[in-house]
Design a protein around this motif. Structure first.
Motif, PDB file in Angstrom:
ATOM      1  N   ASN A  57      13.887 -53.257  26.833  1.00 34.98           N
ATOM      2  CA  ASN A  57      14.972 -52.475  26.217  1.00 34.98           C
ATOM      3  C   ASN A  57      15.615 -51.526  27.217  1.00 34.98           C
ATOM      4  O   ASN A  57      16.814 -51.260  27.144  1.00 34.98           O
ATOM      5  N   ARG A  61      18.254 -55.006  28.318  1.00 36.93           N
ATOM      6  CA  ARG A  61      19.200 -54.887  27.211  1.00 36.93           C
ATOM      7  C   ARG A  61      20.538 -54.264  27.622  1.00 36.93           C
ATOM      8  O   ARG A  61      21.597 -54.763  27.226  1.00 36.93           O
ATOM      9  N   PRO A  62      20.538 -53.188  28.420  1.00 34.05           N
ATOM     10  CA  PRO A  62      21.849 -52.639  28.827  1.00 34.05           C
ATOM     11  C   PRO A  62      22.697 -53.643  29.614  1.00 34.05           C
ATOM     12  O   PRO A  62      23.916 -53.690  29.445  1.00 34.05           O
ATOM     13  N   LEU A  65      24.082 -56.118  27.117  1.00 36.28           N
ATOM     14  CA  LEU A  65      25.165 -55.513  26.333  1.00 36.28           C
ATOM     15  C   LEU A  65      26.444 -55.398  27.158  1.00 36.28           C
ATOM     16  O   LEU A  65      27.536 -55.623  26.635  1.00 36.28           O
ATOM     17  N   SER A  68      27.965 -58.879  27.524  1.00 35.50           N
ATOM     18  CA  SER A  68      28.493 -59.404  26.261  1.00 35.50           C
ATOM     19  C   SER A  68      29.537 -58.487  25.636  1.00 35.50           C
ATOM     20  O   SER A  68      29.926 -58.698  24.485  1.00 35.50           O
ATOM     21  N   LEU A  69      29.994 -57.501  26.371  1.00 33.68           N
ATOM     22  CA  LEU A  69      30.945 -56.532  25.828  1.00 33.68           C
ATOM     23  C   LEU A  69      32.196 -57.162  25.222  1.00 33.68           C
ATOM     24  O   LEU A  69      32.580 -56.794  24.098  1.00 33.68           O
ATOM     25  N   ASN A  72      31.204 -58.689  22.003  1.00 34.70           N
ATOM     26  CA  ASN A  72      30.792 -57.623  21.092  1.00 34.70           C
ATOM     27  C   ASN A  72      32.002 -56.916  20.494  1.00 34.70           C
ATOM     28  O   ASN A  72      32.005 -56.560  19.319  1.00 34.70           O
ATOM     29  N   GLY A  77      30.872 -55.481  17.077  1.00 34.97           N
ATOM     30  CA  GLY A  77      29.506 -55.019  17.293  1.00 34.97           C
ATOM     31  C   GLY A  77      28.419 -55.903  16.729  1.00 34.97           C
ATOM     32  O   GLY A  77      27.240 -55.673  16.993  1.00 34.97           O
ATOM     33  N   THR A  80      25.633 -57.574  18.875  1.00 37.86           N
ATOM     34  CA  THR A  80      24.461 -56.794  19.277  1.00 37.86           C
ATOM     35  C   THR A  80      23.209 -57.342  18.607  1.00 37.86           C
ATOM     36  O   THR A  80      22.121 -57.284  19.184  1.00 37.86           O
ATOM     37  N   VAL A  83      21.988 -59.985  20.840  1.00 39.82           N
ATOM     38  CA  VAL A  83      21.367 -59.388  22.033  1.00 39.82           C
ATOM     39  C   VAL A  83      19.969 -58.882  21.688  1.00 39.82           C
ATOM     40  O   VAL A  83      19.015 -59.099  22.450  1.00 39.82           O
ATOM     41  N   ASN A  84      19.816 -58.239  20.543  1.00 41.62           N
ATOM     42  CA  ASN A  84      18.497 -57.751  20.133  1.00 41.62           C
ATOM     43  C   ASN A  84      17.537 -58.917  19.910  1.00 41.62           C
ATOM     44  O   ASN A  84      16.345 -58.818  20.208  1.00 41.62           O
TER      45      ASN A  84
END
Length: 132
Positions: A57, A61-62, A65, A68-69, A72, A77, A80, A83-84
């Motif tokens: 995480n 994860r950053p 994220l 995938s901006l 997203n 959103g 996300t 991604v999780n």
């Protein structure tokens, strides 16, 4: 100290967060059948999975994220959640955690988020969080 939290010796806040994360992972495996621990997994396996989850995480994860901006933003959103799910799937790949598929990883990540939110609220209500 403000807010009524307990002052811990150095590192105890980390240990508390790790134990809460381990409990959340364990509870996930009890309430959702798509995620489980390998047969013979012990408490140490659960704690190691929680530690790996924290590392993934914090480091992976950053990046996911950020990459995938655009998607997203287009999905407002909701991507996300995917991604999780990838994060949970990565943790399962290197620990005793078993995920039955990618869809199960996404659902497991949502259930894990709810369980973690409830446990964090309980820890906060008991005044056990480490506030600075």
């Amino acid at each position: 100290m403000r807010g009524g939290g307990i002052a811990y010796p150095a590192g105890m806040g980390f240990v508390l967060r790790l134990l809460v994360s381990a409990l959340a992972l364990y509870l996930l495996t009890r309430v959702y059948g798509g995620v489980s621990f390998a047969p013979g997994a012990d408490v140490l396996s659960v704690v190691i999975a929680a530690l790996v989850m924290g590392i993934v995480n914090a480091l992976v994860r950053p990046v996911l994220l950020l990459l995938s901006l655009p998607v997203n933003v287009l999905t407002l959103g909701l991507f996300t959640l995917v991604v999780n799910g990838v994060v949970l799937w990565l943790v399962a790949a290197v620990t005793a955690l078993d995920v039955s598929g990618f869809g199960a990883a996404i659902i497991g990540a949502v259930v894990l988020a709810v369980i973690s939110w409830v446990l964090d609220a309980v820890v906060g209500a008991l005044g056990l969080e480490d506030r600075k």
